[in-house]
Design an enzyme around this catalytic site. Structure first.
Site, PDB file in Angstrom:
ATOM      1  N   HIS A  85      -8.454   8.227   2.600  1.00 23.38           N
ATOM      2  CA  HIS A  85      -7.824   9.552   2.529  1.00 23.38           C
ATOM      3  C   HIS A  85      -8.853  10.579   2.113  1.00 23.38           C
ATOM      4  CE1 HIS A  85      -7.508   7.766  -1.488  1.00 23.38           C
ATOM      5  NE2 HIS A  85      -7.630   9.007  -1.964  1.00 23.38           N
ATOM      6  N   CYS A 104       0.854  -1.197   0.000  1.00 28.62           N
ATOM      7  CA  CYS A 104       0.000   0.000   0.000  1.00 28.62           C
ATOM      8  C   CYS A 104       0.884   1.238   0.000  1.00 28.62           C
ATOM      9  CB  CYS A 104      -0.915  -0.006   1.225  1.00 28.62           C
ATOM     10  SG  CYS A 104      -1.821   1.533   1.443  1.00 28.62           S
ATOM     11  N   HIS A 136      -6.455   3.098   0.542  1.00 24.80           N
ATOM     12  CA  HIS A 136      -6.126   3.440   1.927  1.00 24.80           C
ATOM     13  C   HIS A 136      -6.877   4.751   2.144  1.00 24.80           C
ATOM     14  CE1 HIS A 136      -2.843   3.966   5.252  1.00 24.80           C
ATOM     15  NE2 HIS A 136      -3.726   4.959   5.394  1.00 24.80           N
ATOM     16  N   ASN A 194     -13.313  10.145  -1.946  1.00 25.32           N
ATOM     17  CA  ASN A 194     -13.766   9.225  -2.982  1.00 25.32           C
ATOM     18  C   ASN A 194     -13.828   7.836  -2.357  1.00 25.32           C
ATOM     19  OD1 ASN A 194     -13.722  11.333  -4.840  1.00 25.32           O
ATOM     20  ND2 ASN A 194     -11.614  10.918  -5.422  1.00 25.32           N
ATOM     21  N   CYS A 227       0.495   3.457   3.106  1.00 28.68           N
ATOM     22  CA  CYS A 227       1.146   2.886   4.297  1.00 28.68           C
ATOM     23  C   CYS A 227       2.648   3.153   4.251  1.00 28.68           C
ATOM     24  CB  CYS A 227       0.893   1.383   4.392  1.00 28.68           C
ATOM     25  SG  CYS A 227      -0.720   0.935   5.068  1.00 28.68           S
ATOM     26  N   HIS A 246      -9.324  14.443   0.344  1.00 35.57           N
ATOM     27  CA  HIS A 246      -8.677  15.457  -0.480  1.00 35.57           C
ATOM     28  C   HIS A 246      -9.101  16.835   0.026  1.00 35.57           C
ATOM     29  CE1 HIS A 246      -7.777  12.807  -4.108  1.00 35.57           C
ATOM     30  NE2 HIS A 246      -8.635  12.057  -3.455  1.00 35.57           N
ATOM     31  N   THR A 270      -8.795   5.483  -6.288  1.00 35.21           N
ATOM     32  CA  THR A 270      -7.709   4.730  -6.934  1.00 35.21           C
ATOM     33  C   THR A 270      -6.696   4.196  -5.928  1.00 35.21           C
ATOM     34  OG1 THR A 270      -6.427   6.759  -7.299  1.00 35.21           O
ATOM     35  CG2 THR A 270      -7.891   6.034  -9.093  1.00 35.21           C
TER      36      THR A 270
HETATM   37  P1  5GP Z   1      -8.270   8.829  -5.100  1.00 39.86           P
HETATM   38  O1  5GP Z   1      -8.453   8.843  -6.589  1.00 39.86           O
HETATM   39  O2  5GP Z   1      -8.011   7.420  -4.595  1.00 39.86           O
HETATM   40  O3  5GP Z   1      -9.376   9.516  -4.345  1.00 39.86           O
HETATM   41  O4  5GP Z   1      -7.006   9.707  -4.811  1.00 39.86           O
HETATM   42  C1  5GP Z   1      -5.709   9.206  -4.810  1.00 39.86           C
HETATM   43  C2  5GP Z   1      -4.809  10.407  -4.934  1.00 39.86           C
HETATM   44  O5  5GP Z   1      -3.522  10.027  -4.533  1.00 39.86           O
HETATM   45  C3  5GP Z   1      -4.713  10.950  -6.366  1.00 39.86           C
HETATM   46  O6  5GP Z   1      -5.122  12.312  -6.380  1.00 39.86           O
HETATM   47  C4  5GP Z   1      -3.237  10.776  -6.711  1.00 39.86           C
HETATM   48  O7  5GP Z   1      -2.719  11.854  -7.470  1.00 39.86           O
HETATM   49  C5  5GP Z   1      -2.581  10.674  -5.352  1.00 39.86           C
HETATM   50  N1  5GP Z   1      -1.384   9.849  -5.293  1.00 39.86           N
HETATM   51  C6  5GP Z   1      -1.231   8.584  -5.798  1.00 39.86           C
HETATM   52  N2  5GP Z   1      -0.003   8.105  -5.534  1.00 39.86           N
HETATM   53  C7  5GP Z   1       0.645   9.091  -4.847  1.00 39.86           C
HETATM   54  C8  5GP Z   1       1.960   9.191  -4.287  1.00 39.86           C
HETATM   55  O8  5GP Z   1       2.782   8.280  -4.359  1.00 39.86           O
HETATM   56  N3  5GP Z   1       2.267  10.345  -3.640  1.00 39.86           N
HETATM   57  C9  5GP Z   1       1.377  11.366  -3.530  1.00 39.86           C
HETATM   58  N4  5GP Z   1       1.779  12.468  -2.874  1.00 39.86           N
HETATM   59  N5  5GP Z   1       0.125  11.305  -4.025  1.00 39.86           N
HETATM   60  C10 5GP Z   1      -0.235  10.180  -4.690  1.00 39.86           C
HETATM   61 ZN    ZN Z   2      -2.391   1.490   3.602  1.00 42.24          ZN
END
Ligand code: 5GP
Ligand code: ZN
Length: 107
Positions: free
Chosen positions: A97, A3, A95, A84, A6, A99, A92
């Protein structure tokens, strides 16, 4: 478990934290969609915010408080906090989170 968040929260992958709290860390999104785009991430792995909410309400409240603090630090105070949840909603990274995004960065 493989992950990425993580690895970031544990320090295995170096990252600059914008802010930290007992239960969560905040760092800039790697692919920002707004002038302010910070992720608030619980230190303990939950798949998404729904699992976090039923498992640890203290960590959930702490995560939201950290998000508000980050928004106050980085923006004029107008911001979004978005979770999301589920692939069909655009999640995507599985874990939990939030925004923090804002069109009006603090100058
Ligand atoms: P989701 O689409 O799951 O709501 O948001 C995942 C977010 O994590 C995306 O906006 C993506 O740009 C960000 N993200 C993915 N991998 C990394 C990473 O390794 N480092 C950072 N700082 N952000 C990441
Ligand atoms: Zn995790």
């Amino acid at each position: 478990m493989d992950c990425i968040f993580c690895k970031i929260t544990s320090g295995e992958i170096p990252a600059t934290f914008v802010a930290e709290s007992e239960h969560a860390v905040a760092f800039n999104d790697i692919n920002p969609t707004q002038p302010v785009h910070v992720l608030v991430v619980p230190r303990v792995h939950y798949t998404d915010v729904a699992h976090l909410a039923v498992s640890d309400t203290e960590a959930l409240a702490d995560l939201i408080q950290l998000g508000v603090k980050v928004a106050e630090m980085t923006s004029t105070g107008s911001f979004r906090l978005q979770f999301n949840t589920g692939a069909e909603a655009g999640q995507t990274v599985f874990h939990a989170h939030g925004h923090i995004t804002s069109r009006t960065p603090r100058s």
